[in-house]
Enzyme design. Structure first.
Site, PDB file in Angstrom:
ATOM      1  N   SER A  25     -11.729  -3.110   6.903  1.00 35.20           N
ATOM      2  CA  SER A  25     -11.555  -1.720   6.473  1.00 35.20           C
ATOM      3  C   SER A  25     -12.838  -0.916   6.651  1.00 35.20           C
ATOM      4  O   SER A  25     -12.817   0.221   7.143  1.00 35.20           O
ATOM      5  CB  SER A  25     -11.120  -1.673   5.007  1.00 35.20           C
ATOM      6  OG  SER A  25      -9.864  -2.279   4.830  1.00 35.20           O
ATOM      7  N   GLY A  95      -3.056  -0.869  12.927  1.00 36.82           N
ATOM      8  CA  GLY A  95      -2.387   0.188  12.186  1.00 36.82           C
ATOM      9  C   GLY A  95      -3.359   1.124  11.503  1.00 36.82           C
ATOM     10  O   GLY A  95      -3.137   2.339  11.433  1.00 36.82           O
ATOM     11  N   ASP A 317      -2.291  -7.069   1.404  1.00 44.78           N
ATOM     12  CA  ASP A 317      -2.623  -7.926   2.542  1.00 44.78           C
ATOM     13  C   ASP A 317      -2.753  -9.392   2.155  1.00 44.78           C
ATOM     14  O   ASP A 317      -2.635 -10.279   3.006  1.00 44.78           O
ATOM     15  CB  ASP A 317      -3.926  -7.460   3.199  1.00 44.78           C
ATOM     16  CG  ASP A 317      -3.760  -6.151   3.952  1.00 44.78           C
ATOM     17  OD1 ASP A 317      -2.617  -5.839   4.355  1.00 44.78           O
ATOM     18  OD2 ASP A 317      -4.755  -5.437   4.130  1.00 44.78           O
ATOM     19  N   ARG A 348       6.940  -8.902   6.510  1.00 41.22           N
ATOM     20  CA  ARG A 348       6.306 -10.038   5.843  1.00 41.22           C
ATOM     21  C   ARG A 348       7.145 -10.617   4.706  1.00 41.22           C
ATOM     22  O   ARG A 348       6.934 -11.770   4.331  1.00 41.22           O
ATOM     23  CB  ARG A 348       4.906  -9.649   5.354  1.00 41.22           C
ATOM     24  CG  ARG A 348       3.914  -9.511   6.495  1.00 41.22           C
ATOM     25  CD  ARG A 348       2.519  -9.157   6.018  1.00 41.22           C
ATOM     26  NE  ARG A 348       1.605  -9.046   7.155  1.00 41.22           N
ATOM     27  CZ  ARG A 348       0.421  -8.447   7.112  1.00 41.22           C
ATOM     28  NH1 ARG A 348       0.002  -7.895   5.976  1.00 41.22           N
ATOM     29  NH2 ARG A 348      -0.351  -8.390   8.185  1.00 41.22           N
ATOM     30  N   ARG A 390      -1.970 -12.441   9.540  1.00 40.07           N
ATOM     31  CA  ARG A 390      -2.003 -12.917   8.153  1.00 40.07           C
ATOM     32  C   ARG A 390      -0.939 -13.987   7.893  1.00 40.07           C
ATOM     33  O   ARG A 390      -1.143 -14.873   7.063  1.00 40.07           O
ATOM     34  CB  ARG A 390      -1.872 -11.739   7.184  1.00 40.07           C
ATOM     35  CG  ARG A 390      -3.009 -10.744   7.337  1.00 40.07           C
ATOM     36  CD  ARG A 390      -3.242  -9.896   6.118  1.00 40.07           C
ATOM     37  NE  ARG A 390      -4.195  -8.834   6.416  1.00 40.07           N
ATOM     38  CZ  ARG A 390      -5.514  -8.973   6.411  1.00 40.07           C
ATOM     39  NH1 ARG A 390      -6.050 -10.151   6.124  1.00 40.07           N
ATOM     40  NH2 ARG A 390      -6.304  -7.949   6.699  1.00 40.07           N
TER      41      ARG A 390
END
Length: 437
Positions: A25, A95, A317, A348, A390
């Site tokens: 980030s 994204g 996340d 997910r 992930r």
């Protein structure tokens, strides 16, 4: 396609990890925000992952000059502001990149086209596009602007008072970047506080962003002023570090020390949940520049089931990795209010549920989450990552308990290029390559 096989551990481990991947980030933001600075920024430990390298390449196309200085990098901003690029801006699978750049470029004079890979082109963009269009942004794309490629005709935007229906750092950041280039103050609020790296970093660079007791932001435009340059060493990514926190929590006799980790309160919620489940955690602060940084020690203890339904944006996340801990905990665990998981790099919720079922775990799927009955895992299965980094890393943790194979593990390089290298230091990891998918 890369295939990874993981062989389970026969005993516990103790390890200190000084080289967790740099925070994704903050890496994204350091490149993007430097386009608005007055002089060169000096950045150490910029994440060399595919996502953040796409962000950096786009910044260069927009006029940022990038040079190496020792072990760090210097980001020199374009002298006359953001320039119109010669080519399409390729966000790859990132994204964060496409959504933040939409906000920045919607209010910047010029013609811009943002695109990405096949996975990114399937992800919804309306959450950013619609609020920007409501204040005059000219953004066009497939499905009425919901899907990339996105074409932006940048121009000054009207001041706004936007109340976001979702808590999203990406939406908030896009609106902040647009507001900074306006002529009057704008306002932004969300149902619960999302990650606040954008506010922290921009305030540190001299932007005025006020926050009231209810979390409502007042965003003051720069009015032609350039921001102060960043000078920082990017800490380890807590979302990446969390994989090894889970590894220590689920393996009897295991202990891990995660060094120089970002300890922003909006980023360590998953660690707090793991601690509430029974894992032993200890934090020690080592520095505070822009953000709080320190070490986290995690050691094994019997885990208990838990319900996670609040502050979802703070651990969205980490939920796939947390699902592995839940599958090995005593009793039932439930995740609620996490519909956002369905619009990540993969759906997910469905992918976690289906892969856990392959491992013999009893799971019930809901529109906004799932319920996991903890116990044991059954190995000898092949996990499909669906190209989601992930998912691949989370189920590699299950491989520490039972043998398994992960298809399409190359996606790990998007955010944590040395993940398998670190994992190999505590478990046997075998790579096989295939030329066809």
């Amino acid at each position: 396609m890369r295939i990874t096989q993981v062989t389970p551990l026969k005993e516990g481990f103790e390890i200190e990890i000084p080289n967790i991947a740099s925070d994704k980030s903050i890496s994204h933001r350091s490149a993007i925000f430097s386009l608005l600075s007055s002089s060169p920024a000096r950045i150490h430990r910029y994440l060399q992952g595919e996502d953040t390298l796409h962000t950096l390449q786009i910044a260069q196309q927009l006029g940022l000059e990038v040079t190496k200085e020792g072990e760090g990098m210097v980001f020199t901003p374009p002298p006359s502001g953001i320039k119109e690029p010669f080519d399409v801006l390729d966000c790859g699978n990132a994204g964060t990149a496409i959504r933040l750049y939409v906000g920045l470029l919607a209010a910047s004079k010029g013609y811009f086209v943002l695109n990405g890979d096949a996975y990114l082109r399937r992800r919804p963009m309306n959450r950013v596009v619609k609020p920007l269009q409501s204040v005059g942004a000219q953004i066009f794309g497939r499905d009425e602007g919901n899907l990339a490629p996105l074409t932006i005709l940048g121009r000054p935007l009207a001041a706004f008072d936007y109340q976001s229906p979702i808590a999203s750092a990406q939406v908030k950041s896009a609106m902040i970047l647009a507001a900074l280039q306006g002529e009057e103050a704008s306002f932004f609020s969300e149902p619960e506080r999302s990650r606040d790296h954008t506010e922290r970093m921009l305030r540190g660079m001299g932007a005025r962003i006020d926050e009231d007791q209810e979390g409502r932001l007042t965003l003051f435009p720069l009015l032609g002023k350039r921001l102060d340059p960043l000078e920082m060493t990017i800490p380890a990514d807590p979302s990446s570090a969390f994989f090894f926190a889970v590894a220590a929590a689920i393996i009897p006799g295991a202990r891990v020390k995660l060094q120089n980790v970002l300890l922003n309160p909006t980023r360590i919620e998953a660690f707090k949940v793991l601690e509430s489940m029974g894992a032993r955690l200890h934090y020690s602060i080592t520095s505070e520049t822009y953000e709080t940084i320190g070490d986290i020690e995690v050691s094994h203890h019997t885990l208990q089931g838990i319900t996670v339904s609040e502050r979802i944006s703070w651990l969205i996340d980490e939920l796939p990795a947390l699902a592995i801990a839940m599958a090995l905990a005593q009793g039932k665990s439930r995740v609620q209010n996490a519909k956002e998981l369905r619009v990540k790099e993969s759906d997910r919720i469905s992918v976690v549920v289906n892969n856990l079922r392959l491992l013999g775990v009893e799971v019930e799927e809901f529109e906004d989450g799932y319920e996991i009955t903890g116990g044991t895992l059954q190995g000898g299965v092949t996990i499909d990552s669906h190209g989601d980094h992930r998912i691949a890393m989370s189920f590699a943790l299950a491989g520490l308990v039972v043998p398994l194979t992960i298809n399409d593990s190359a996606c790990i390089d998007v955010s944590f290029p040395n993940f398998l290298e670190i994992l190999s230091s505590i478990a046997k990891v075998i790579h096989e390559s295939q030329t066809s998918r």
